[in-house]
Each structure stands twice: as C-alpha cells, then as structure tokens.
Design a protein around this motif. Sequence first.
Motif, short mmCIF file in Angstrom:
data_model
loop_
_atom_site.label_atom_id
_atom_site.label_comp_id
_atom_site.label_asym_id
_atom_site.label_seq_id
_atom_site.Cartn_x
_atom_site.Cartn_y
_atom_site.Cartn_z
N GLN A 141 0.81 -1.22 0.00
CA GLN A 141 0.00 0.00 0.00
C GLN A 141 0.85 1.27 0.00
N LEU A 142 2.15 1.14 0.15
CA LEU A 142 3.01 2.31 0.18
C LEU A 142 3.07 2.97 -1.20
N THR A 143 3.20 4.29 -1.21
CA THR A 143 3.42 4.99 -2.47
C THR A 143 4.84 4.67 -2.95
N PRO A 144 5.15 4.91 -4.23
CA PRO A 144 6.50 4.63 -4.71
C PRO A 144 7.58 5.32 -3.88
N GLN A 145 7.38 6.60 -3.52
CA GLN A 145 8.37 7.30 -2.72
C GLN A 145 8.49 6.70 -1.32
N GLN A 146 7.36 6.40 -0.70
CA GLN A 146 7.39 5.79 0.62
C GLN A 146 8.10 4.44 0.59
N ARG A 147 7.88 3.71 -0.48
CA ARG A 147 8.51 2.40 -0.63
C ARG A 147 10.03 2.54 -0.73
N LEU A 148 10.48 3.53 -1.50
CA LEU A 148 11.92 3.74 -1.67
C LEU A 148 12.56 4.17 -0.35
N ARG A 374 2.58 1.05 -18.28
CA ARG A 374 3.14 1.92 -17.25
C ARG A 374 4.63 2.17 -17.47
N VAL A 375 5.38 1.15 -17.82
CA VAL A 375 6.81 1.32 -18.09
C VAL A 375 7.02 2.22 -19.30
N THR A 376 6.19 2.07 -20.31
CA THR A 376 6.28 2.93 -21.50
C THR A 376 6.06 4.39 -21.14
N GLU A 377 5.05 4.66 -20.30
CA GLU A 377 4.76 6.04 -19.86
C GLU A 377 5.94 6.61 -19.06
N LEU A 378 6.47 5.83 -18.14
CA LEU A 378 7.57 6.30 -17.30
C LEU A 378 8.84 6.54 -18.12
N ASN A 379 9.06 5.71 -19.13
CA ASN A 379 10.23 5.91 -19.99
C ASN A 379 10.13 7.24 -20.73
N GLN A 380 8.93 7.61 -21.17
CA GLN A 380 8.76 8.89 -21.85
C GLN A 380 9.02 10.05 -20.89
N GLN A 381 8.54 9.91 -19.64
CA GLN A 381 8.82 10.93 -18.63
C GLN A 381 10.33 11.03 -18.36
N GLN A 382 10.96 9.88 -18.31
CA GLN A 382 12.40 9.87 -18.05
C GLN A 382 13.17 10.56 -19.17
N GLU A 544 12.44 8.15 -10.06
CA GLU A 544 13.24 6.97 -9.69
C GLU A 544 12.41 5.99 -8.87
N ALA A 545 11.62 6.53 -7.94
CA ALA A 545 10.77 5.68 -7.10
C ALA A 545 9.70 4.98 -7.92
N GLU A 546 9.11 5.71 -8.86
CA GLU A 546 8.05 5.12 -9.69
C GLU A 546 8.61 4.03 -10.60
N LEU A 547 9.80 4.28 -11.16
CA LEU A 547 10.44 3.26 -12.00
C LEU A 547 10.86 2.04 -11.17
N ALA A 548 11.33 2.29 -9.95
CA ALA A 548 11.74 1.19 -9.07
C ALA A 548 10.57 0.28 -8.73
N GLN A 549 9.37 0.84 -8.70
CA GLN A 549 8.19 0.03 -8.42
C GLN A 549 7.69 -0.67 -9.68
N ALA A 550 7.79 -0.02 -10.83
CA ALA A 550 7.23 -0.57 -12.06
C ALA A 550 8.15 -1.59 -12.74
N TRP A 551 9.46 -1.38 -12.62
CA TRP A 551 10.39 -2.20 -13.39
C TRP A 551 10.39 -3.69 -13.02
N PRO A 552 10.39 -4.06 -11.74
CA PRO A 552 10.36 -5.50 -11.42
C PRO A 552 9.16 -6.21 -12.02
N ALA A 553 8.00 -5.55 -12.02
CA ALA A 553 6.80 -6.17 -12.61
C ALA A 553 6.99 -6.36 -14.11
N TYR A 554 7.66 -5.42 -14.76
CA TYR A 554 7.93 -5.52 -16.19
C TYR A 554 8.87 -6.69 -16.48
N ILE A 555 9.89 -6.85 -15.63
CA ILE A 555 10.82 -7.97 -15.80
C ILE A 555 10.09 -9.30 -15.62
#
Length: 712
Positions: A141-148, A374-382, A544-555
């Motif tokens: 339930q943690l937000t990406p930043q809280q999780r990081l 989600r990973v596609t969206e975050l990559n564009q932001q990055q 960084e926090a949002e990518l850290a949460q999304a990337w493992p699911a993508y892998i």
Amino acid sequence: MNLCRMASVALLLCCLSATANEGFWQTAQQTELATHLANNHANTKADIINKLTQLSLATAVKVNNCSGALVAKHGLVLTSNNCIADKIAQSAALSVEGLVANDNFAAIDANKELPLQGVKITIPQQVDDVTLVIKRQLDSQLTPQQRLIKLQQLTEPLLQQCELQTKLRCQLHTVDGGLQYKIVKSLEIQDVRLVYAPNAALAQLGQKADANAWPQYSADYVFLRGYVDLKGQTADFSLQNVPHQAESFLAFSTQGVSEHDDVLVAGFPMYSQRYQTAAAVSLQFEQLEPLQLQYHQQALGIIQKHTTSNSRLAETYQHQLYWLAKIITQEQKQLARFGHSSVIKNKLSQEAKLATWINGSLVRRQLYTQVVQRVTELNQQQYQQSRRDLTLENFNYVQLPSLAQQLYHYALLRQDQTSNSTALKQAKHELTQSMQHIAEHFDSRVDQSLALQFLAEYAKLPPEHRLADLDHYFALKDGFNVEIVRHKLEAIYRGSKLSDKAQREAWLTANVEQFVQSQDTLISFAVAMQKSHEKIQQQRQLLEAELAQAWPAYIEVWQAFNDANNLDFYADANGTLRLNVAQVKGYQPRDAVWYQPFSSAKGLIDNFGRTEAAPAVNKLMQQLQQTEYQSLPINFLTNADITSGHAGAVTLNWQGNIVGIVIDGACETVISDWHYDEQHSRAIHVDSRYILWQLQQDKAAKTLLTELSRAN
C-alpha cells in the motif's frame, strides 16, 4: 575499461533471450547455465560447469570497478593494467624510488612492492538472499516514494548488523530491479601493493588512438598483492601488515587455447539494462546521445580556441582536452555503430511477439497489459527529464560556479542531523577532487566562455524545463542576449574570491549561515540556486521511485514469456560475479575482411619493427626476433558477452586454468553494453602464454615466477 563505453548512458538494450554465448549468468544459476550450454555446446557437461562455478566463487575478485583473480596463496592478484594505470602513476610519483621510465616494474621482494593509493581488492566471501526479509516489510500500500524511503531505512541497519557480526564489507545488490535482494559479504583489502607491471607502452601496444582496434599486441596485465592485519582483517597500509592468505587460487595454463576452444569468463560486470523498450532505446540514441556529443564538441572547441596560441593555457587544460577528445571519439563510434545495427528492428520484433503472447489470453491481458503501458509512460517521462538534466549537467564543465554549489551542498549536509557518514565522506571526497583540479587546471577566461555557452544552450530549453531562479539571475526570461549575459558573468567572477586557494579551503568549514550572509558573488549564486536544485532532485527521486516500483513487474512479464516459450533468462549486470561461456573465434567486421582470432609476435614485429617505437617496445622486439618466438600468441578474441567491469576478468579453460584475461571489446562491440551481437561481439584477451613468456624474459620477475610455479 572499454573506452568506447565512457559516455554515460542510462537506457540500455538487449535480446529477447540468451543466444549461445550471450548472458551474465549468476553463480546461483549454475544448473540453468549447464542446461543452456549443453544445448549449445556439444562438449559442455554439467559437472564441468559446476566445478568452474565453484572455482570462480573461490578465486574471483574485484579491483576497484574492474575484475581479477587470486593466483597464489599469499594474496597475489592478476588484473588489467589499464584499470589502475592512473593509480600506479600517482602512487609512483609519491614514492621514493618510483617507476623506471623505460622498463617494467618488478618487485624483487616484499620490501620493494609499491603501495598503491586509491586501489582496493574486494574478495567476496558469502552471498545471502534477503529477499523475503526485505519484501515482508515493504507494504504494497506504500506509495513509490514511501517504498523507496522504507527500503533505505531497512537497508542501513541490515548492513550495519551484517558488518558488525562478520567484520566484512556488506553490500546490498538488487536483482532484476528489485525482484530479489542479496547481501554480498566481502573482505575489502585497502592495503594493496604493486608486484609487477609491464611498461605502460607495452600495456597499450597496438591500441594507438583506438583502444578497441584489432589486432592488438597489448600486455595489459598487472600483479598486485593484498595485505591485511595480523588478525586477517582489512587495514590501512602498515609495514606490520601481512599478505592475505588465499584458501584457493588459480594456476596458469602453459598450453593456452586454440581456435574454437570453449572458455569460461568470470568477472564483475557493473551495469546493464538489456530489457529496455525499443522506444526508450531509440530516444536515447537518436535524441540524447547526439545532444551529449554536441555539448562535448562545443566544450572542446571553446577550450581549443583559448589554448591554441597560449602554451601556458594549453598545458593547464591538457587533461581536459585529452579526455574530451577521447570521449567525443567514443560517442561518435557508438552512434555510428548504432546507426549500422538492427537493434531497434530486433527490439520491435521481440515486443511484437510479447504483445501477441499477452493478447492470446484474457488472464495475461489482465495481468500484464497495464504493466507494459506503465513502463512505456515512465520511460517517456524519463526522456523529458533526461533532456533537461543533460543540459544542466553540461554546467559541470564550468568549474568555479560548480565548486560554489558543491561547497554549499557540503555545508548543508554537515548541518543536517540526518546525514549519514557515507554521504558526508563522499561529498568531502568529491570536493577535494574538484579543488585539486581547479588548482591545476583552471583559467577564469576559459571558465567564463564555457559558462556563456552553457547558458546559450540552456536558454533553448522549453519553458516548462527551465529554472525560474536561473532565468531571473541572467535575465533570460525574454530570450538570450549574449552581451547582457556576458556582462553578468564578468561581474559574478569579479566579485568572487573562489579563484584563491586559501579562500576555497576556508569555505570547507563554513556553516550554512555564513554562506547565506556571504557577499561573494559565486557563493550568493549557489545559495540562490539551491531551491531550484532541491526541486529538481525531488523530481528525480519521484521518477526513480516510480520506476523502481514498475520495473520489477515488467521484468516478471519477460520472465513469464520466456518460461512459456522455453527460453533462457539472465539478470542484468549489477556488480556481482557473473559467468559467461564463449569460444575462441574470429569474425568478419565488413565485406571481404576476416579477422583471425590470434595476434602473434610476428605480427607485432611486422607492425612495429619499421617504425619509431618507445624504448620498452624496441627492447621487446629484440627479444622476439628469435625464430622460436615468432608464433608466440599475444592477444586473442572470443565471442564472450562482456560489458564495463569485465576488464581484468580471468578466462579459464575446462581444466580451470587461466588461459588469459579480458582487456577490452573489439571495435565492432562498441554497443555491447546495450546489445549482444552473435556475429560481431568479441572480447579481447591477453594470452597466458604471453604473460608467462614476458615474466621469463625479465630477470627481476624471477621471484614472481617462482611464486606462480608453486600455484601450478
């Protein structure tokens, strides 16, 4: 380090599944690796892979950010010369005896070994999987930043407890972006001494201006010794220290390898991201990389303009000119190689297959579609963020304003009660390096010209990527007026005393209030820009926090796809020990050209015997003139999958003996950090027979040869 990979690139790429020789295989994957190889290598058996895996675990070491291995009981390590060449030169300059200009360095006994500053040997002792321990406390339930933040809070006490209990260096490594967490416990040796090093001219022979050309004739190897205290624990340099006692070590092969022989490479690749999307890779190489090249070319042109007719300035900026030219050459190679590759085409094909597989099942659509989106969206932001950051980071070439910002940042860290000692130590180290660099390589006119160019490029950014404080400071809201900006820069530099060494050093101990109240114009500029820097940092941390949460699911999506299609899967490089099996093999770089896999003594003489060469090279050629040495192999090629960090990695035959060490990748391998190409990816190795032959020719290396013969 592969000089064709010096430019920093955040987005990397890869193949869908591991081909016969592709992959950074973890030692825990030895069963998978054996199965994978059995399907691709007729002579490979599981028991051989298991044996070599255990041998690699017991003997492989890191030397700074490169690889190496233990080769004798008393802490003797083999690695790449070029990995630590700068440290050898710096340490020799500080020693009483130093290096003999035109000769090899050989310590005839322990008392003659040269202490090396800034070099450490890391010997992994144990790897613990702490995935369950960490994931149990990462609430979904943690937000990406809280999780990081939570992960950081969990990590520090975990590592502190580990180091307290084991007296070893403990580091947490993420695997697959956070699917797994592993703690590597290592003996980190700080007291490292030089035992033997070929002359620098021999270590770089055949590279010319291109570190990746083939053929090469490089003696790029070095022998070091690690020392510990009387309890066997890490310690700073002391004459009372004793050599580390290795429980296992590798022996050299006197037979070497032949074409088509299988070998195993054990090294510590630092970083890769081979599962990135085609869109992200395209943006990286078609947008960001050309922009980075442009900025480097602009900086080089400005410095050259000031130094061409001024010998004093030319000497002052010699270091920057050399490295900028080197970086530009490698960036151009990367872009050219990317342009000639089919990387994007291959990636799009792979992603189409993945999409077809996902769409073939309602369950898979529900599980995976949003993950990929989600990973596609975050990559564009990055990409958007990286475009802005790339321009702002260009400001680092402007030395005095950058130093002012570093000094203020350091003061803020010292004031912050939550700052940990590691962050403070790192900030102090970076500050010391910057101040040393300014003391040796600074001119106010050059610095102002670089600042003017930076601001001109910054003013081209879209309004949403601009910094209000910077626009206000240089009156950029209504466009870039070169005369107004030049006048403001001149005033800022005139009103600062940071060009004075004593003044710079005084700011190291100043508190935050002194910075805020300062009348020094550059210090005031740093204070005024701090809020903008903090805002940028917050934006970076959020992404960084949002990518850290999304990337493992993508892998996990790719892992599921590979499992469903009986395809092998390996994790990206992360600085831990990885294995790769390859063959000694030449290649065809272009039409009607074939590169043989070995360079020889005869080739060395043919290439350098009729040209003016360094004294050490002339001496080597005289030794090689004898007929029996003409066929001596010097370097060889394999199709090993290597990336940055592999330099110095030992290359083993099926008996577990050293047949060479990795020194670099061939030029066509310039984008191998991002992509493995079965036809063109080639690693360059120093042949073990050449290493042993050189030692035999050097009377001062007799003690070292005796020590190595005991290992054999």
